[in-house]
Design a protein around this motif. Structure first.
Motif, mmCIF file in Angstrom:
data_model
loop_
_atom_site.group_PDB
_atom_site.id
_atom_site.type_symbol
_atom_site.label_atom_id
_atom_site.label_comp_id
_atom_site.label_asym_id
_atom_site.label_seq_id
_atom_site.Cartn_x
_atom_site.Cartn_y
_atom_site.Cartn_z
ATOM 1 N N ASN A 149 12.399 -26.172 -30.573
ATOM 2 C CA ASN A 149 12.317 -27.339 -29.696
ATOM 3 C C ASN A 149 13.088 -28.482 -30.329
ATOM 4 O O ASN A 149 12.792 -28.904 -31.452
ATOM 5 C CB ASN A 149 10.855 -27.733 -29.489
ATOM 6 C CG ASN A 149 10.087 -26.669 -28.733
ATOM 7 O OD1 ASN A 149 10.310 -26.459 -27.545
ATOM 8 N ND2 ASN A 149 9.182 -25.976 -29.418
ATOM 9 N N CYS A 205 1.975 -32.296 -28.365
ATOM 10 C CA CYS A 205 2.167 -31.721 -27.031
ATOM 11 C C CYS A 205 1.926 -30.213 -27.052
ATOM 12 O O CYS A 205 2.613 -29.463 -27.757
ATOM 13 C CB CYS A 205 3.576 -32.027 -26.535
ATOM 14 S SG CYS A 205 3.881 -31.459 -24.861
ATOM 15 N N TYR A 237 3.891 -37.935 -30.502
ATOM 16 C CA TYR A 237 3.494 -37.468 -29.168
ATOM 17 C C TYR A 237 3.967 -36.038 -28.945
ATOM 18 O O TYR A 237 3.212 -35.195 -28.440
ATOM 19 C CB TYR A 237 4.065 -38.396 -28.098
ATOM 20 C CG TYR A 237 3.540 -38.110 -26.706
ATOM 21 C CD1 TYR A 237 2.369 -38.723 -26.245
ATOM 22 C CD2 TYR A 237 4.200 -37.221 -25.861
ATOM 23 C CE1 TYR A 237 1.880 -38.460 -24.978
ATOM 24 C CE2 TYR A 237 3.714 -36.949 -24.592
ATOM 25 C CZ TYR A 237 2.559 -37.566 -24.151
ATOM 26 O OH TYR A 237 2.068 -37.292 -22.891
ATOM 27 N N LEU A 238 5.197 -35.750 -29.325
ATOM 28 C CA LEU A 238 5.728 -34.398 -29.164
ATOM 29 C C LEU A 238 4.981 -33.403 -30.047
ATOM 30 O O LEU A 238 4.720 -32.268 -29.640
ATOM 31 C CB LEU A 238 7.220 -34.380 -29.499
ATOM 32 C CG LEU A 238 8.139 -35.021 -28.458
ATOM 33 C CD1 LEU A 238 9.519 -35.287 -29.046
ATOM 34 C CD2 LEU A 238 8.247 -34.130 -27.220
ATOM 35 N N HIS A 249 15.430 -33.235 -22.074
ATOM 36 C CA HIS A 249 14.377 -32.438 -22.708
ATOM 37 C C HIS A 249 13.296 -33.345 -23.284
ATOM 38 O O HIS A 249 12.092 -33.068 -23.144
ATOM 39 C CB HIS A 249 14.975 -31.558 -23.812
ATOM 40 C CG HIS A 249 14.059 -30.476 -24.268
ATOM 41 N ND1 HIS A 249 13.929 -30.107 -25.595
ATOM 42 C CD2 HIS A 249 13.208 -29.665 -23.577
ATOM 43 C CE1 HIS A 249 13.053 -29.127 -25.687
ATOM 44 N NE2 HIS A 249 12.596 -28.841 -24.492
ATOM 45 N N ASN A 295 10.567 -27.282 -34.919
ATOM 46 C CA ASN A 295 10.881 -28.396 -34.030
ATOM 47 C C ASN A 295 11.852 -29.326 -34.739
ATOM 48 O O ASN A 295 11.701 -29.595 -35.936
ATOM 49 C CB ASN A 295 9.608 -29.167 -33.661
ATOM 50 C CG ASN A 295 8.533 -28.257 -33.096
ATOM 51 O OD1 ASN A 295 8.483 -28.028 -31.894
ATOM 52 N ND2 ASN A 295 7.664 -27.726 -33.959
ATOM 53 N N GLN A 345 2.458 -28.201 -24.656
ATOM 54 C CA GLN A 345 3.357 -27.495 -23.744
ATOM 55 C C GLN A 345 4.633 -27.003 -24.418
ATOM 56 O O GLN A 345 5.410 -26.268 -23.814
ATOM 57 C CB GLN A 345 3.735 -28.416 -22.573
ATOM 58 C CG GLN A 345 2.552 -28.818 -21.702
ATOM 59 C CD GLN A 345 2.950 -29.864 -20.673
ATOM 60 O OE1 GLN A 345 3.523 -30.903 -20.997
ATOM 61 N NE2 GLN A 345 2.663 -29.569 -19.409
ATOM 62 N N LEU A 346 4.865 -27.388 -25.663
ATOM 63 C CA LEU A 346 6.067 -26.931 -26.351
ATOM 64 C C LEU A 346 5.977 -25.427 -26.609
ATOM 65 O O LEU A 346 4.935 -24.915 -26.994
ATOM 66 C CB LEU A 346 6.247 -27.677 -27.679
ATOM 67 C CG LEU A 346 6.441 -29.186 -27.620
ATOM 68 C CD1 LEU A 346 6.783 -29.715 -28.999
ATOM 69 C CD2 LEU A 346 7.515 -29.564 -26.626
ATOM 70 N N GLN A 403 11.219 -34.634 -20.477
ATOM 71 C CA GLN A 403 10.402 -33.595 -19.848
ATOM 72 C C GLN A 403 8.984 -33.614 -20.406
ATOM 73 O O GLN A 403 8.011 -33.335 -19.696
ATOM 74 C CB GLN A 403 11.029 -32.221 -20.086
ATOM 75 C CG GLN A 403 10.227 -31.054 -19.511
ATOM 76 C CD GLN A 403 10.853 -29.708 -19.849
ATOM 77 O OE1 GLN A 403 12.004 -29.627 -20.304
ATOM 78 N NE2 GLN A 403 10.119 -28.637 -19.641
ATOM 79 N N PHE A 404 8.867 -33.996 -21.679
ATOM 80 C CA PHE A 404 7.555 -33.996 -22.333
ATOM 81 C C PHE A 404 7.034 -35.399 -22.645
ATOM 82 O O PHE A 404 5.833 -35.579 -22.845
ATOM 83 C CB PHE A 404 7.632 -33.184 -23.629
ATOM 84 C CG PHE A 404 8.003 -31.746 -23.416
ATOM 85 C CD1 PHE A 404 7.062 -30.816 -23.014
ATOM 86 C CD2 PHE A 404 9.314 -31.317 -23.584
ATOM 87 C CE1 PHE A 404 7.405 -29.491 -22.799
ATOM 88 C CE2 PHE A 404 9.673 -29.996 -23.381
ATOM 89 C CZ PHE A 404 8.715 -29.075 -22.974
ATOM 90 N N VAL A 405 7.932 -36.367 -22.709
ATOM 91 C CA VAL A 405 7.534 -37.752 -23.004
ATOM 92 C C VAL A 405 8.051 -38.642 -21.873
ATOM 93 O O VAL A 405 9.120 -39.258 -21.987
ATOM 94 C CB VAL A 405 8.093 -38.228 -24.357
ATOM 95 C CG1 VAL A 405 7.472 -39.592 -24.731
ATOM 96 C CG2 VAL A 405 7.828 -37.213 -25.447
#
Length: 380
Positions: A276, A267, A263-264, A345, A190, A269-270, A348-350
């Motif tokens: 990423n 996550c 937070y990422l 991007h 990441n 969902q990554l 999308q997650f945050v």
């Protein structure tokens, strides 16, 4: 058992805030710390981390200094790490970097920022007996040169040229290394790209690079003129600074950066089957004009003018202008180029409901400037 994180750059600005956050979250932090003669590595890291905020003695027992540098080979690093800790590593966060930007410093920058990243990747591949740790690389939003300003994409383009400095060049090539290891199926990788990181009114840990270098040099200018003019000095510096007033300056608070990265990292969902990559930036940045207004107000100065480069062609710089503009040469491109960043991007997650864009306005800048200038005064 608590999650274990190996962290490089922990005595640096972003790194010490990350270490503090990880410790508050109950993790074990193994911090790579360069040895120095005047202080033990454990004392160095504890000093850096507790400057962010107090931690209980019990929490500090989870902070373990690992002597070494990113220039050390993976084998050397593994030996040093295992001499202090024998359990598996869950995550490796690589934050260490140097900000040198002059061409003559290319070998040093390459050894630290590129080969240092390779050493961390190799360490991640061999440190655990079973699965390797997740790998998090802290890059910079300014790593793609001037070609990708509208906007800077959340990906690694091919054939990037036009780097503003060897620092940008090194961070881009380090990103490519991370991506290569991921593509080879070796790591869950990441990449986080913060923009120009600044402090917050809540913490008094600041740094001497980025925006703060410009503030330092402007303060130095005022001090020199005040000493030379004595009682006649009225705060008017009559000096031109390279900058486009309408250019957005992407200042992003350290707490926003840390919150976004953590937070990422949590996550689920990554996709571990791809690299990423996220731009962690201010989607509502102030302009150079607004930052300039806060700066001159904090310094109680007037006559510091922002001008475009072509104005220096008409009227060349005087000796004072040459000196201050030379000292902020690293920051100069970001003060006049129109640079925008993609964040699709990241968002999308945050989502903004979780982490809204920071509001870096005049009041905010005045508070941060005041803290930094007070620290400069205390240290001088």
């Amino acid at each position: 058992m608590a999650k274990t994180i190996f962290l490089t750059g922990a005595t640096g600005y972003v790194g010490c805030h990350l270490a503090h956050r990880f410790l508050e979250d109950g993790y074990i932090v193994l911090a790579l710390v360069r040895p120095k003669n005047d202080q033990s590595v454990q004392a160095r890291i504890e000093t850096a981390v507790t400057e962010v905020g107090p931690l209980s003695p019990e929490t500090l027992t989870n902070l373990i200094a690992i002597p070494g540098t990113v220039e050390d080979s993976a084998e050397t690093l593994a030996s040093s790490l295992r001499a202090h800790f024998s359990s598996p590593i869950d995550e490796l966060w690589h934050s260490a970097a140097i900000f040198n930007f002059k061409e003559r410093e290319r070998p040093l920058v390459q050894a630290t920022n590129i080969e240092g990243t390779r050493n961390q990747l190799n360490l991640a591949c061999q440190i655990n007996a079973e699965a390797p740790p997740r790998f998090f690389y802290i890059s910079t939003a300014y790593c793609l040169g001037s070609e990708f300003n509208s906007p800077v994409p959340e990906r690694i383009p091919e054939n990037v040229t036009g780097f503003r400095s060897i620092y940008e060049w090194s961070k881009h090539n380090a990103e490519r290394l991370v991506d290569e290891y991921q593509r080879a199926g070796q790591l869950d990788a990441n990449i986080f790209r913060p923009s120009i990181v600044i402090g917050t009114p809540e913490t008094e840990v600041l740094c001497n690079s980025g925006y703060y270098q410009v503030l330092t040099e402007c303060r130095r200018l005022r001090t020199v003129l005040a000493r030379s003019q004595g009682a006649q000095f009225n705060g008017n510096v009559q000096t031109r600074l390279l900058g486009n007033p309408h250019t957005p300056l992407n200042l992003v608070p350290i707490d926003f950066v840390v919150d976004g990265m953590v937070y990422l990292a949590h996550c689920t969902q990554l996709d571990p089957q791809q690299t990423n990559l996220f731009n962690i930036v201010n989607e509502q940045p102030p302009t150079i004009k607004e930052v300039h207004h806060a700066l001159v107000k904090s310094l109680k100065m007037s006559g510091l003018k922002l001008v475009r480069s072509e104005q220096f062609d008409v009227e060349p710089m005087n000796p004072i202008e040459k000196k201050i503009n030379r000292r902020i040469a690293f920051q100069a491109p970001y003060m006049h180029e129109q640079i925008h960043f993609a964040t699709e991007h990241f968002r999308q997650f945050v989502p903004q409901s979780i982490l809204p864009p920071p509001n870096v306005d005049l009041t905010y800048m005045a508070q941060v400037n005041a803290i930094f200038l007070t620290q400069l005064d205390e240290g001088s």
